[in-house]
Design a protein around this motif. Structure first.
Motif, PDB file in Angstrom:
ATOM      1  N   ALA A 104       3.898   6.647   2.586  1.00 41.09           N
ATOM      2  CA  ALA A 104       4.388   6.372   3.942  1.00 41.09           C
ATOM      3  C   ALA A 104       3.295   5.720   4.789  1.00 41.09           C
ATOM      4  O   ALA A 104       3.569   4.850   5.611  1.00 41.09           O
ATOM      5  N   LYS A 105       2.068   6.123   4.555  1.00 34.34           N
ATOM      6  CA  LYS A 105       0.966   5.599   5.385  1.00 34.34           C
ATOM      7  C   LYS A 105       0.551   4.202   4.922  1.00 34.34           C
ATOM      8  O   LYS A 105       0.389   3.299   5.732  1.00 34.34           O
ATOM      9  N   ASP A 106       0.387   4.029   3.612  1.00 39.42           N
ATOM     10  CA  ASP A 106      -0.280   2.811   3.129  1.00 39.42           C
ATOM     11  C   ASP A 106       0.593   1.828   2.378  1.00 39.42           C
ATOM     12  O   ASP A 106       0.189   0.682   2.178  1.00 39.42           O
ATOM     13  N   SER A 107       1.755   2.259   1.902  1.00 36.31           N
ATOM     14  CA  SER A 107       2.560   1.345   1.079  1.00 36.31           C
ATOM     15  C   SER A 107       3.615   0.652   1.932  1.00 36.31           C
ATOM     16  O   SER A 107       3.740   0.896   3.136  1.00 36.31           O
ATOM     17  N   GLY A 108       4.367  -0.230   1.301  1.00 36.52           N
ATOM     18  CA  GLY A 108       5.497  -0.883   1.970  1.00 36.52           C
ATOM     19  C   GLY A 108       6.768  -0.514   1.213  1.00 36.52           C
ATOM     20  O   GLY A 108       6.705   0.022   0.100  1.00 36.52           O
ATOM     21  N   PHE A 109       7.913  -0.830   1.800  1.00 36.92           N
ATOM     22  CA  PHE A 109       9.173  -0.430   1.175  1.00 36.92           C
ATOM     23  C   PHE A 109       9.392  -1.141  -0.167  1.00 36.92           C
ATOM     24  O   PHE A 109       9.779  -0.507  -1.157  1.00 36.92           O
ATOM     25  N   ILE A 110       9.114  -2.431  -0.210  1.00 42.22           N
ATOM     26  CA  ILE A 110       9.384  -3.168  -1.453  1.00 42.22           C
ATOM     27  C   ILE A 110       8.443  -2.713  -2.556  1.00 42.22           C
ATOM     28  O   ILE A 110       8.847  -2.513  -3.712  1.00 42.22           O
ATOM     29  N   GLU A 240       5.526  -4.887  15.785  1.00 43.42           N
ATOM     30  CA  GLU A 240       4.956  -4.340  14.548  1.00 43.42           C
ATOM     31  C   GLU A 240       5.307  -2.862  14.398  1.00 43.42           C
ATOM     32  O   GLU A 240       5.573  -2.375  13.303  1.00 43.42           O
ATOM     33  N   THR A 241       5.292  -2.131  15.516  1.00 45.08           N
ATOM     34  CA  THR A 241       5.596  -0.693  15.454  1.00 45.08           C
ATOM     35  C   THR A 241       7.047  -0.464  15.041  1.00 45.08           C
ATOM     36  O   THR A 241       7.348   0.439  14.258  1.00 45.08           O
ATOM     37  N   GLU A 242       7.949  -1.302  15.532  1.00 42.95           N
ATOM     38  CA  GLU A 242       9.359  -1.172  15.135  1.00 42.95           C
ATOM     39  C   GLU A 242       9.510  -1.450  13.634  1.00 42.95           C
ATOM     40  O   GLU A 242      10.206  -0.724  12.921  1.00 42.95           O
ATOM     41  N   ILE A 243       8.828  -2.506  13.186  1.00 43.03           N
ATOM     42  CA  ILE A 243       8.928  -2.867  11.760  1.00 43.03           C
ATOM     43  C   ILE A 243       8.356  -1.738  10.900  1.00 43.03           C
ATOM     44  O   ILE A 243       8.961  -1.315   9.915  1.00 43.03           O
ATOM     45  N   LYS A 244       7.211  -1.205  11.319  1.00 37.97           N
ATOM     46  CA  LYS A 244       6.564  -0.126  10.545  1.00 37.97           C
ATOM     47  C   LYS A 244       7.441   1.146  10.543  1.00 37.97           C
ATOM     48  O   LYS A 244       7.540   1.846   9.533  1.00 37.97           O
ATOM     49  N   ALA A 245       8.078   1.411  11.688  1.00 39.20           N
ATOM     50  CA  ALA A 245       8.936   2.613  11.763  1.00 39.20           C
ATOM     51  C   ALA A 245      10.090   2.497  10.768  1.00 39.20           C
ATOM     52  O   ALA A 245      10.403   3.448  10.041  1.00 39.20           O
ATOM     53  N   LEU A 246      10.711   1.308  10.715  1.00 40.87           N
ATOM     54  CA  LEU A 246      11.827   1.116   9.782  1.00 40.87           C
ATOM     55  C   LEU A 246      11.332   1.181   8.337  1.00 40.87           C
ATOM     56  O   LEU A 246      11.966   1.783   7.465  1.00 40.87           O
ATOM     57  N   GLU A 247      10.174   0.573   8.101  1.00 42.26           N
ATOM     58  CA  GLU A 247       9.565   0.575   6.756  1.00 42.26           C
ATOM     59  C   GLU A 247       9.335   2.029   6.308  1.00 42.26           C
ATOM     60  O   GLU A 247       9.664   2.401   5.185  1.00 42.26           O
ATOM     61  N   THR A 248       8.794   2.845   7.202  1.00 43.14           N
ATOM     62  CA  THR A 248       8.524   4.253   6.863  1.00 43.14           C
ATOM     63  C   THR A 248       9.831   4.997   6.620  1.00 43.14           C
ATOM     64  O   THR A 248       9.944   5.785   5.682  1.00 43.14           O
ATOM     65  N   PHE A 249      10.815   4.729   7.464  1.00 43.00           N
ATOM     66  CA  PHE A 249      12.138   5.355   7.271  1.00 43.00           C
ATOM     67  C   PHE A 249      12.657   5.037   5.868  1.00 43.00           C
ATOM     68  O   PHE A 249      13.088   5.927   5.130  1.00 43.00           O
ATOM     69  N   PHE A 250      12.597   3.766   5.480  1.00 41.06           N
ATOM     70  CA  PHE A 250      13.105   3.362   4.160  1.00 41.06           C
ATOM     71  C   PHE A 250      12.308   4.037   3.038  1.00 41.06           C
ATOM     72  O   PHE A 250      12.877   4.520   2.064  1.00 41.06           O
ATOM     73  N   ILE A 251      10.980   4.048   3.172  1.00 41.31           N
ATOM     74  CA  ILE A 251      10.140   4.644   2.110  1.00 41.31           C
ATOM     75  C   ILE A 251      10.504   6.122   1.937  1.00 41.31           C
ATOM     76  O   ILE A 251      10.672   6.612   0.822  1.00 41.31           O
TER      77      ILE A 251
END
Ligand code: ACO
Length: 454
Positions: A104-110, A240-251
């Motif tokens: 959640a901290k360091d990776s991305g969804f893909i 960026e914060t919105e994108i990261k929040a969604l990315e974390t949600f997906f992960i």
């Protein structure tokens, strides 16, 4: 497997203790079942990578004539899997060995999706190649659009998602079989990329906005937010914060081993149904309010408390006394500790609201409610803690996503898990078609009564 029959209880006890001693000497582990008939049957113990144990009862009915009865399969391991490890008692979640907190901290969804599906984190080249495949596959076949047109604007988004995913196989006959990663990778890229285009345009359909196309210059989450919120004369640029929040949600939603929807995907896949049919079934399982529908139910419940202006004592009391009523976002079939995903989502929500300068009374209420529940004997004694859904809806709300879309967003997040499990099962030669048994409780044989005599 061995079996023998003894009649005397003391003989049975002595026999079993002798067998257990022999097993210890030989360094093997077996379980022994004694039936009322005195039949003793040996079953091997299967031990997982983290030391968890299972009695392998594959031959139980053949050897003894009895079956196990386990409603909801709560004590049944339906498969061996190397994808995700959950320790519900300790609140641990790992994808392919990596702690969820690190991903959640360091990776991305893909990257996380690739890890789940293919087993390892991709290197730069693999990541870049897959990114290109996602971009090349993001446009929906035009033939799928009439499904959207035919759907009522106030129809349930999950129903349309399931229909469109199932219909995709009509356009991809060559991709429904996986001979090797050569055709499986494009299939994954197509599904992962297009589920986002489908989801965003389900939202556009239900709010009466025009169709939005993906922008090949955007990353996965940015592209989704763009299609979700842009209108032709006003492009949406998420922070960026919105994108990261969604990315974390997906992960955090990407996999959770044998949950209801993933088990559904595996069951459908076990009949050699293709991936499109299997994930479409997964969407329908996720739709339930005890599963993917729970995050929207949390928001509705919290908003209801705010509107009633009575505070939450009444809700807490009702959750404790009415067996048909649940405090939504609390409790979990597996976690008997704080759901690690809920912890992360709480801090993501905090950061997101702060950056967007949103003061959300629902979030304030959720935090207070959590504290009250965690101090309450009813919740303590039943190990009821906030689950992944308790704070996730607050994040989606802050991202301007309406509650009817929450399960669809969950489905995008869960897609890598469904795909990874479908692939793992497909490649496992020991897979059998899923076919649970039952204990029949209906009428015994009776004679048909003709219509004139009834
Ligand atoms: N509120 C009040 N009481 C609860 C709750 C709750 N949310 N959850 C469980 N309990 C109580 C039950 O009534 C039961 O009490 P009892 O022992 O006095 O009969 C006890 O806790 C154990 O409950 P079970 O039903 O055995 O718990 P189970 O593991 O089967 O259910 C579930 C898990 C379905 C998630 C349940 O906790 C629930 O309904 N929670 C609310 C819905 C929810 O948030 N779902 C999302 C789950 S996460 C996901 O799917 C992604």
């Amino acid at each position: 497997m061995s079996k023998q029959t003894l009649n005397n209880p003391s003989e049975i006890g002595a026999e079993i203790s002798e067998k257990l001693c022999a097993d210890t000497r030989e360094g093997v582990r077996n379980a022994y079942l004694v039936l009322p008939s005195g039949q003793i049957t040996k079953f091997p113990l299967s031990v997982g990578a983290e030391g968890e144990q299972a009695v392998d009862i594959g031959e139980l009915r053949k050897e003894t004539g009895v079956i196990t009865l386990d409603p909801g399969f709560r004590n049944t391991g339906a498969c061996q899997s190397a994808i995700t490890f959950v320790d519900g008692e300790k609140g641990v979640l790992r994808y392919r060995g990596y702690p969820i907190e690190q991903l959640a901290k360091d990776s991305g969804f893909i990257e996380t999706a690739m890890l789940l599906i293919w087993g390892e984190l991709p290197n730069k080249k693999e990541r870049a190649e897959f990114r290109e495949m996602l971009t090349n596959n993001e446009m929906l076949h035009e033939g799928l659009k009439p499904h959207f047109d035919a759907f009522p604007p106030n129809g349930k988004p999950m129903a349309l998602l399931s229909v469109v995913l199932a219909s995709m196989r009509g356009y991809e006959p060559k991709l429904t079989e996986i001979k090797s990663d050569k055709n499986f990778k494009p299939l994954v890229a197509k599904i992962m990329s297009q589920v986002r285009t489908i989801a965003a345009n389900i939202h556009n359909k239900t709010k009466g906005s025009p169709w939005q196309y993906p922008n090949p210059d955007f990353g996965y989450c940015q592209n989704f937010l763009h299609m979700l919120h842009s209108i032709p004369n006003k492009p949406y640029h998420p922070s960026e914060t919105e994108i990261k929040a969604l990315e974390t949600f997906f992960i955090l939603h990407a996999d959770h081993e044998q949950n209801c929807s993933t088990s559904t995907v595996r069951i459908v896949g076990s009949a050699k149904s293709d991936l499109f049919a299997s994930i479409s079934a997964g969407v329908n399982a996720l739709n339930g309010k005890l599963h993917g529908g729970a995050n929207a139910a949390v928001i509705r419940q919290l908003e209801g408390i705010l509107m009633s202006k009575k505070g939450f004592d009444e809700i807490i009391a009702k959750a404790k006394t009415n067996p048909d009523f649940r405090l939504m976002g609390f409790g979990h079939a597996v976690y008997k500790n704080y759901d690690p995903r809920a912890k992360i989502l709480k801090s993501v929500a905090e950061k997101l609201l702060e950056e967007l300068k949103i003061s959300d009374p629902v979030f304030d209420l959720a935090k207070k409610l959590e504290q009250v529940a965690l101090d309450d004997e009813y919740f303590i004694s039943r190990n009821l803690y906030p689950n992944v859904d308790f704070y996730s809806g607050i994040i989606l709300k802050a991202l301007k996503i309406p509650t009817n879309m929450f399960p669809v967003i969950f489905a995008i997040g869960r897609m890598p898990g469904w795909i990874a499990h479908w692939r793992e099962q497909y490649l496992d030669e020991s897979t059998k078609i899923a076919r649970p048994r039952q204990i029949y409780t209906g009428h015994t044989k009776r004679e048909y009564v003709s219509a004139k005599d009834r």
